[in-house]
Design a protein around this motif. Structure first.
Motif, PDB file in Angstrom:
ATOM      1  N   LEU A 253       0.064 -10.521  26.154  1.00 41.40           N
ATOM      2  CA  LEU A 253      -0.912 -10.875  25.122  1.00 41.40           C
ATOM      3  C   LEU A 253      -0.713 -10.038  23.865  1.00 41.40           C
ATOM      4  O   LEU A 253      -0.865 -10.536  22.740  1.00 41.40           O
ATOM      5  N   LEU A 254      -0.389  -8.745  24.048  1.00 41.56           N
ATOM      6  CA  LEU A 254      -0.136  -7.882  22.889  1.00 41.56           C
ATOM      7  C   LEU A 254       1.085  -8.358  22.108  1.00 41.56           C
ATOM      8  O   LEU A 254       1.098  -8.336  20.867  1.00 41.56           O
ATOM      9  N   GLU A 255       2.109  -8.784  22.833  1.00 38.22           N
ATOM     10  CA  GLU A 255       3.311  -9.296  22.166  1.00 38.22           C
ATOM     11  C   GLU A 255       3.002 -10.582  21.400  1.00 38.22           C
ATOM     12  O   GLU A 255       3.494 -10.784  20.279  1.00 38.22           O
ATOM     13  N   GLU A 256       2.201 -11.468  22.008  1.00 38.12           N
ATOM     14  CA  GLU A 256       1.814 -12.704  21.333  1.00 38.12           C
ATOM     15  C   GLU A 256       0.970 -12.400  20.098  1.00 38.12           C
ATOM     16  O   GLU A 256       1.129 -13.055  19.047  1.00 38.12           O
ATOM     17  N   LEU A 257       0.079 -11.419  20.210  1.00 39.46           N
ATOM     18  CA  LEU A 257      -0.751 -11.037  19.070  1.00 39.46           C
ATOM     19  C   LEU A 257       0.097 -10.468  17.935  1.00 39.46           C
ATOM     20  O   LEU A 257      -0.116 -10.790  16.751  1.00 39.46           O
ATOM     21  N   GLU A 261       0.538 -11.911  14.126  1.00 38.33           N
ATOM     22  CA  GLU A 261       0.309 -11.073  12.929  1.00 38.33           C
ATOM     23  C   GLU A 261       1.517 -11.115  11.994  1.00 38.33           C
ATOM     24  O   GLU A 261       1.365 -11.190  10.763  1.00 38.33           O
ATOM     25  N   ARG A 262       2.724 -11.095  12.581  1.00 40.95           N
ATOM     26  CA  ARG A 262       3.924 -11.178  11.754  1.00 40.95           C
ATOM     27  C   ARG A 262       4.026 -12.530  11.061  1.00 40.95           C
ATOM     28  O   ARG A 262       4.395 -12.624   9.880  1.00 40.95           O
ATOM     29  N   GLU A 263       3.665 -13.576  11.811  1.00 36.16           N
ATOM     30  CA  GLU A 263       3.689 -14.920  11.239  1.00 36.16           C
ATOM     31  C   GLU A 263       2.702 -15.047  10.089  1.00 36.16           C
ATOM     32  O   GLU A 263       2.994 -15.648   9.048  1.00 36.16           O
ATOM     33  N   GLU A 264       1.508 -14.446  10.280  1.00 37.28           N
ATOM     34  CA  GLU A 264       0.501 -14.480   9.230  1.00 37.28           C
ATOM     35  C   GLU A 264       0.947 -13.712   7.986  1.00 37.28           C
ATOM     36  O   GLU A 264       0.729 -14.160   6.844  1.00 37.28           O
ATOM     37  N   GLN A 265       1.611 -12.585   8.193  1.00 35.79           N
ATOM     38  CA  GLN A 265       2.138 -11.801   7.078  1.00 35.79           C
ATOM     39  C   GLN A 265       3.213 -12.561   6.297  1.00 35.79           C
ATOM     40  O   GLN A 265       3.269 -12.522   5.067  1.00 35.79           O
ATOM     41  N   ASN A 266       4.060 -13.308   7.018  1.00 35.35           N
ATOM     42  CA  ASN A 266       5.118 -14.095   6.377  1.00 35.35           C
ATOM     43  C   ASN A 266       4.506 -15.220   5.541  1.00 35.35           C
ATOM     44  O   ASN A 266       5.026 -15.571   4.467  1.00 35.35           O
ATOM     45  N   LEU A 267       3.396 -15.807   6.049  1.00 33.45           N
ATOM     46  CA  LEU A 267       2.762 -16.905   5.330  1.00 33.45           C
ATOM     47  C   LEU A 267       2.074 -16.424   4.057  1.00 33.45           C
ATOM     48  O   LEU A 267       2.000 -17.146   3.052  1.00 33.45           O
ATOM     49  N   THR A 268       1.541 -15.208   4.087  1.00 36.50           N
ATOM     50  CA  THR A 268       0.829 -14.672   2.931  1.00 36.50           C
ATOM     51  C   THR A 268       1.747 -13.999   1.932  1.00 36.50           C
ATOM     52  O   THR A 268       1.352 -13.675   0.819  1.00 36.50           O
TER      53      THR A 268
END
Length: 269
Positions: A253-257, A261-268
């Motif tokens: 779950l930590l790895e998925e989280l 977070e990395r995906e969200e950072q790339n989108l922003t």
């Protein structure tokens, strides 16, 4: 008016059965702890194994101070579990007799109900089915009511009892199971000291008394201590396996989280 039902959690039931099956010649006794809910259903979550002062097949004696000490245990378990807890019943066994309460049981139950109207009684009985040569365990829950149509003072009212399944053993029940061997040892020690203190006993009789005491303790280790230790080792192994599985799930779950977070950072970005 009797209770609607009793809900007995399976780990508390396990402690009752282990206690009852620890001896084939003598009855056992303990107290049930839990709460009675607004719909008048007794919910039993744990039990207290009581130290016996009198051990017979059809009668069990309990020192009065143990019943008084139950109030302290109520408060301790309420803090331990974080749930309302009080003594809501008692249990005892009828080895090789009948599961139905005797007139003494009914009077005892009626006395408890005078103190708390929703108090319940549980009785276990075990024996052998002669036709098949197999063991059988019967369990019942009851209350006492004033008799109206019989010569007896009280009559039995059977209370429906339902076992509530559990994936884990509650801490209170585990503590009771751990205290079990210590209580059996204390009972034998009290009986030994009571006889050994008699002034008229000759040295040979005292030696024999000590030998009987040692034999009793060895039997307890063989019949109760060994299987109990084996069960606790199995419980520990299952808990360790479950802990490992939960740790692996946590890491996943930590790895998925972290990936989200990395995906969200790339989108922003």
């Amino acid at each position: 008016m009797a209770l609607q039902a009793a809900h007995l959690e399976v780990d508390a039931f396990l402690v009752c059965m282990v206690h009852a099956l620890s001896t084939e010649q003598e009855g056992v006794m303990g107290l049930c702890l839990g709460e009675v809910r607004a719909v008048r259903i007794a919910h039993i979550r744990s039990v207290i194994i009581l130290l016996r002062s009198d051990k017979r097949k059809d009668q069990v004696g309990i020192p009065p101070e143990q019943l008084l000490a139950a109030s302290t245990e109520e408060e301790r378990l309420a803090k331990l579990t974080g749930q309302p807890t009080r003594v809501v019943g008692w249990y005892h066994s009828h080895p090789h007799i009948t599961v139905w309460p005797s007139h003494i049981d009914l009077c005892t139950q009626a006395m408890y109900q005078m103190l708390y109207r929703d108090f319940v009684g549980l009785i276990s009985c075990f024996g052998e089915v002669k036709s098949t040569k197999t063991g059988r365990i019967v369990f019942t829950c009851f209350q006492s009511l004033q008799a109206t149509k019989s010569s007896c003072k009280y009559e039995r009212v059977e209370i429906p009892v339902h076992l509530i399944p559990h994936t884990d053993m509650g801490k209170a029940c585990l503590e009771s199971m751990m205290a079990f061997s210590r209580i059996l040892h204390k009972e034998e020690q009290n009986a030994f000291r009571k006889i050994h203190s008699l002034s008229h006993l000759d040295p040979i009789t005292k030696i024999h008394n000590g030998s009987v005491f040692t034999k009793k303790l060895c039997s307890q280790m063989l019949i109760v201590g060994g299987p109990l230790m084996h069960w606790l080792e199995g419980l520990l192994k299952r808990n360790e396996e479950r802990l490992q599985a939960l740790q692996q799930e946590k890491q996943k779950l930590l790895e998925e989280l972290a990936a989200l977070e990395r995906e969200e950072q790339n989108l922003t970005a």
